[in-house]
Design an enzyme around this catalytic site. Structure first.
Site: not given
Ligand code: IMP
Ligand code: MG
Length: 187
Positions: A111, A160-161, A53, A173, A167, A139, A107-108
């Site tokens: 969450d 979700f974005v 991402g 992407r 993606d 978030k 990081e992109d």
């Molecule tokens: P986390 O481990 O819950 O912080 O999630 C992180 C990963 O989930 C990111 O690196 C993304 O790959 C994916 N992710 C979380 N939210 C989104 C979203 O809104 N769109 C796309 N990918 C997401």
């Molecule tokens: Mg990611």
């Protein structure tokens, strides 16, 4: 500034609407790059981008960095669908010896924070001099980790974005702007 035109697209079964235009992304990214340049003046950090991402954000961020910096990428488990299931795999691809280096993880999106906390734990074991994180998106409503996030581009709601590297089941992407899901059930 010209009024920003909203645009709706369909990816798989979902509709998405323009949310953050590329011009705003670039402006914020350059602000962050300037802060990093100031904070790391005289240092030679190693940026570690988290694929897939991050590829667009890493490219734009690094163009604004004027330090003697290195860039590398790592990869984790793939993210299936529109919901995070907390299933995190091993960290692969890091060839550099990061001991005593100043590390900046790119990081992109963060969450729940599961992914970044896993990466930080793994990298800390390798003895870097310092370890900070830069993320384009956060978030805050779902982020439940006690991790200091030094550089955050945009705080966004729990929806979700896609686009600009992010993606939805493999698609989206390549979109230049960031789009937000229209169906409120999909967070
Ligand atoms: P986390 O481990 O819950 O912080 O999630 C992180 C990963 O989930 C990111 O690196 C993304 O790959 C994916 N992710 C979380 N939210 C989104 C979203 O809104 N769109 C796309 N990918 C997401
Ligand atoms: Mg990611």
């Amino acid at each position: 500034m010209a009024p920003e035109i909203s645009h709706i697209i369909k990816i798989h079964d979902q509709e998405f609407e323009t949310y953050i235009h590329y011009e705003s992304i670039l402006e914020r990214t350059n602000e962050i790059a300037n802060r990093i340049n100031a904070d790391y003046a005289g240092k030679s950090p190693l940026f570690i981008g988290v694929l897939n991402g991050v590829f667009m954000f890493a490219a734009d961020l690094l163009k604004g960095i004027n330090l003697k910096a290195e860039i590398s990428f790592i990869k984790l488990s793939s993210y299936q669908g529109a919901r995070s299931d907390g299933d995190i795999q091993e960290l692969i691809g890091l060839k550099e010896n990061i001991k005593d280096l100043d590390i900046i993880i790119i990081e992109d999106i963060i969450d729940t924070g599961e992914t970044i906390s896993h990466i930080i734990k793994k990298l800390k074991q390798l003895g870097p001099a310092s370890l900070e994180t830069v993320t384009l998106l956060l978030k805050p409503e779902v982020f439940n980790k006690n991790i200091p996030l030094k550089y955050v581009g945009f705080k966004i709601p729990h929806k979700f974005v896609i686009g600009y590297g992010l993606d939805y089941n493999g698609l989206g992407r390549n979109l230049k702007d960031i789009y937000q899901i229209k169906d409120a059930r999909y967070q």
